[in-house]
Design a protein around this motif. Structure first.
Motif: not given
Length: 441
Positions: A275, A280-281, A290, A305, A309, A313
């Protein structure tokens, strides 16, 4: 070659013989049909072996449904074994073994509930290769293994496929079940030619388990994590499954003279930056994973972020992983740099945190960011035994439930749509610790 059903001739007259033969055939058909009705439990499941001939012959190759691949053990050594984890306790009714040219002359089929204590359900003493099919079994356990005691050739043992049929206790397997292998603190500057080098051994174990994917918890490469170091060391072991790996960086990745994370980013590329950032996830089943960069927990960009995020979710279960643990009984001890991230994760109902940094294995009871034990808390695992020199346990922290230092290994994590559990497996293939089973919050 072994067949599971035989028909005995009956010598009591032509008519009676015909009836007996028909009855025998019907009985044989019924037994075969009953066995065939039980589902295949083993395909795609996590597998381990006593040894492999090479990376192309990993244990999972015998359970991938492809007869063009195979598991092969080291040559010229007895005994050897191949084991599959069925994911839950099961009643095993049938096992089919498709041997390559290197077959077993003598072997046992064994089941186990815990991977430690084994019960024999079938035994071959005069095998001749080809296909062995054992029916009418009634073994109960989560694990099944072929334990070879005598080779039929001068080579090793080699199976194109090993198929295990039966019924899982409690019905079908949990929805969305999958296995993950994780470790941190991995590649010291050594290779398999050095008998004391550990990361090739943990890599072989990780590959034998054959998980859905791999997680690394930082310090993937020592000492300064240059690109040349990654190519010379990490790539020779854990690099074999780089495409299935979701890494995060540790502090050693920041020491690169070419720039912080330069070698790490060049080696992993988009795998580590899917990302555009070093955090990132991604999702798998009912889980949201995560991946965080604990070298940059002081950067508002990552914290903002993370909040966004987690707010977006939609998965029930959440796991996060990074390098520096908030709680640790090892030499580095507790690292408060992680506390703000713990507070965000705790507020979002996260379930599991994986860390490295200290070179030992440790698991904690569920706790909140302030270290108070609570059923609503986060479970933390320190898994820094991927290959770097072990650290001793120094000061045992509250809520620490199990600690192991000095034994290299990997975490084998089993996830379902509603929970998780794990084992810590040593490079000798033995389970060193088994966690409780947890439900997601």
């Amino acid at each position: 070659m072994r067949l599971g059903v035989s028909v005995r001739p009956v010598h009591i007259g032509v008519f009676a013989a015909v009836l007996a033969l028909l009855g025998g055939l019907l009985l044989g058909w019924s037994e075969r049909a009953g066995a065939a009705a039980d589902p295949l439990l083993s395909q795609g499941k996590a597998a381990t072996a006593s040894s492999t001939e090479g990376s192309s012959y990993a244990a999972g190759k015998a359970f991938d449904g492809n007869t063009g691949t195979r598991w092969a053990s080291a040559e010229g050594k007895d005994p050897q074994w191949l084991r599959v984890d069925l994911g839950a306790n099961a009643t095993v009714s049938r096992v089919k073994l498709s041997w390559e040219a290197a077959y077993a002359k003598a072997y046992r089929l064994e089941v186990s509930a815990d991977g430690v204590t084994w019960t024999t359900v079938a035994e071959e003493k005069a095998g001749n290769g080809g296909t062995d099919e054992w029916t009418g079994l009634a073994g109960k356990g989560r694990y099944l293994r072929m334990y070879g005691t005598a080779r039929g050739t001068s080579y090793g043992y080699s199976l194109l496929e090993m198929e295990v049929y039966g019924v899982l206790d409690g019905g079908p397997p949990p929805g969305g079940a999958f296995t993950v292998v994780a470790a941190g603190d991995i590649a010291a500057q050594c290779t398999a030619s050095d008998s004391g080098c550990a990361h090739p051994k943990t890599a072989a174990l990780a590959q034998q388990i054959n998980p859905k994917f791999y997680l690394t918890m930082g310090d993937n490469q020592y000492d300064d994590a240059r690109l040349s170091d990654f190519r010379n060391y990490y790539d020779k072991s854990w690099g074999a499954f780089k495409a299935k790996t979701h890494p995060v960086p540790g502090n050693h990745e920041t020491y690169d003279p070419a720039g912080s994370l330069a070698g790490y980013k060049s080696y992993f590329g988009s795998i580590a930056y899917p990302q555009g950032k070093s955090w990132y996830s991604f999702d798998e089943g009912n889980w949201h994973f995560v991946a965080l960069d604990s070298n940059a927990f002081d950067q508002s960009a990552q914290i903002d972020w993370l909040k966004a995020d987690l707010a977006a979710n939609a998965k029930k279960c959440v796991a996060a992983y990074w390098h520096h643990p908030l709680y640790s009984s090892g030499g580095h001890g507790n690292d408060p740099v992680s506390r703000p991230v713990w507070k965000i994760l705790y507020g979002a109902g996260a379930d599991l945190v994986l860390n490295g940094h200290d070179h030992h294995y440790e698991r904690f009871a569920p706790q909140d960011p302030d270290g108070k034990a609570t059923a609503a808390g986060i479970v933390e695992i320190v898994g820094g035994m991927g290959g770097a020199e072990p650290y001793p346990i120094e000061q045992v922290q509250p809520n620490s439930q199990k600690r192991i230092s000095g034994e290299y290994g990997v975490l084998k994590l089993d996830f379902t749509d509603s929970g998780y559990g794990w084992t810590y497996v040593g490079t000798d293939g033995q389970v060193k610790d088994t966690s409780p089973k947890y439900s997601c919050h």
